[in-house]
Design an enzyme around this catalytic site. Structure first.
Site, PDB file in Angstrom:
ATOM      1  N   SER A  15      70.475 113.330  25.243  1.00 17.51           N
ATOM      2  CA  SER A  15      69.795 113.433  26.537  1.00 17.51           C
ATOM      3  C   SER A  15      70.381 112.397  27.477  1.00 17.51           C
ATOM      4  CB  SER A  15      68.292 113.175  26.366  1.00 17.51           C
ATOM      5  OG  SER A  15      67.652 112.971  27.615  1.00 17.51           O
ATOM      6  N   LYS A  67      67.619 108.781  21.720  1.00 12.89           N
ATOM      7  CA  LYS A  67      68.795 109.511  22.194  1.00 12.89           C
ATOM      8  C   LYS A  67      69.982 108.572  22.389  1.00 12.89           C
ATOM      9  CE  LYS A  67      66.805 113.473  22.088  1.00 12.89           C
ATOM     10  NZ  LYS A  67      67.211 114.477  21.074  1.00 12.89           N
ATOM     11  N   TYR A  97      61.560 107.772  23.271  1.00 10.67           N
ATOM     12  CA  TYR A  97      62.402 108.976  23.200  1.00 10.67           C
ATOM     13  C   TYR A  97      63.823 108.656  23.640  1.00 10.67           C
ATOM     14  CZ  TYR A  97      64.111 113.670  24.327  1.00 10.67           C
ATOM     15  OH  TYR A  97      64.859 114.829  24.398  1.00 10.67           O
TER      16      TYR A  97
END
Length: 271
Positions: free
Chosen positions: A149, A166, A162
């Site tokens: 991401s 990534k 999160y």
């Protein structure tokens, strides 16, 4: 004509029952690859596979749905074994399964949510790659694509855990590519905001504003990412490994809604 050399190959896609995973499964099938897509729920996996197979155009590959939670012990081994029994090879692995239960500031996160996010988003990609390499790719070669991401390349509110996963996945992509070369290529895609259920909090209530901020004027669609994944897995990308390719409509370039009127040059000021 099989321009990308994907016809007859076999791909496993984790988290393939919806969103980017489902679009990627469809893209591989359209290119003639056989596909095993996984989901935590068997009914979701089977329904997703049926939705792709129903198109039944000439030259399309076969899609099979399997139940396999990304982090369940033994799930990767069982899925790879069944894939080899069904199709005889595992040429492509797309580590697409992801989660984000740890929404909010870092100081509000507990260990359970932190650990779950890292287990699914990082450990699963390491483990599934290891299983596939030991079972097939180590001897026969292949291609791995990890779904990262742009969050792994930037800082933003509420998705710190999160994004940290990534960022870790981006580095691990490079490490895997280094360790597994020359037989196995490993790359990653780094999408911006895409119209998926996982990213719904990032776009559902303010899509119009987002569109105005993104230089290419829209959020991403799962099919956008699927096209890049199939390219990276194909022979067209045979000299690419260890790379993370950003696909974000230009979002990392800056806010397109900001004033971009040209400034007078230094010479004009002096004149």
């Amino acid at each position: 004509m099989d321009v990308h050399g994907l016809a007859g190959l076999t791909a496993i896609i984790t988290g393939g029952s919806r969103g980017i995973g489902l679009a990627t499964a469809d893209a591989f099938a359209a290119a003639g690859s056989n596909v095993v897509l996984t989901s935590r729920r068997l009914d979701s996996a089977l329904n997703a596979a049926d939705s792709i197979n129903a198109r039944a155009e000439p030259g399309r590959g076969v899609v099979v749905g399997m139940e396999a939670h990304a982090t369940t012990p033994g799930a990767a081994e069982l899925c790879v074994q069944r894939t080899l029994e069904e199709f005889g090879s595992v040429d492509i692995l797309v580590n697409n399964a992801g989660t984000n239960p740890a929404y909010g500031p870092l100081i509000e996160q507990d260990h359970l949510r932190f650990a779950k996010t890292f287990d699914v988003n990082v450990w699963a990609a390491v483990n599934w790659t290891s299983v596939v390499v030991r079972a097939w790719m180590g001897e026969h070669g292949g291609s791995v694509v990890n779904t990262a991401s742009i969050g792994g390349l930037s800082v933003e509110p509420d998705v710190g855990v999160y994004n940290a996963t990534k960022a870790a996945l981006i580095h691990l992509t490079r490490q895997q590519a280094f360790e597994l070369a020359p037989g196995v290529r490993v790359n990653a895609v780094a999408p911006g905001v895409v119209r998926t259920r996982l990213a719904e909090l990032l776009w559902s209530d303010h899509e119009e504003r987002l569109r105005s901020e993104i230089p290419l004027g829209r959020i991403g669609e799962p099919e956008d990412i699927a096209g890049l994944v199939t390219f990276l897995a194909s022979r067209a990308a045979s000299w690419i490994t260890g790379q993370t390719v950003v696909i974000d409509g230009g979002a990392l370039l800056g806010d397109a809604s900001a004033d971009r009127a040209p400034r007078a040059s230094t010479a004009e000021h002096r004149g």
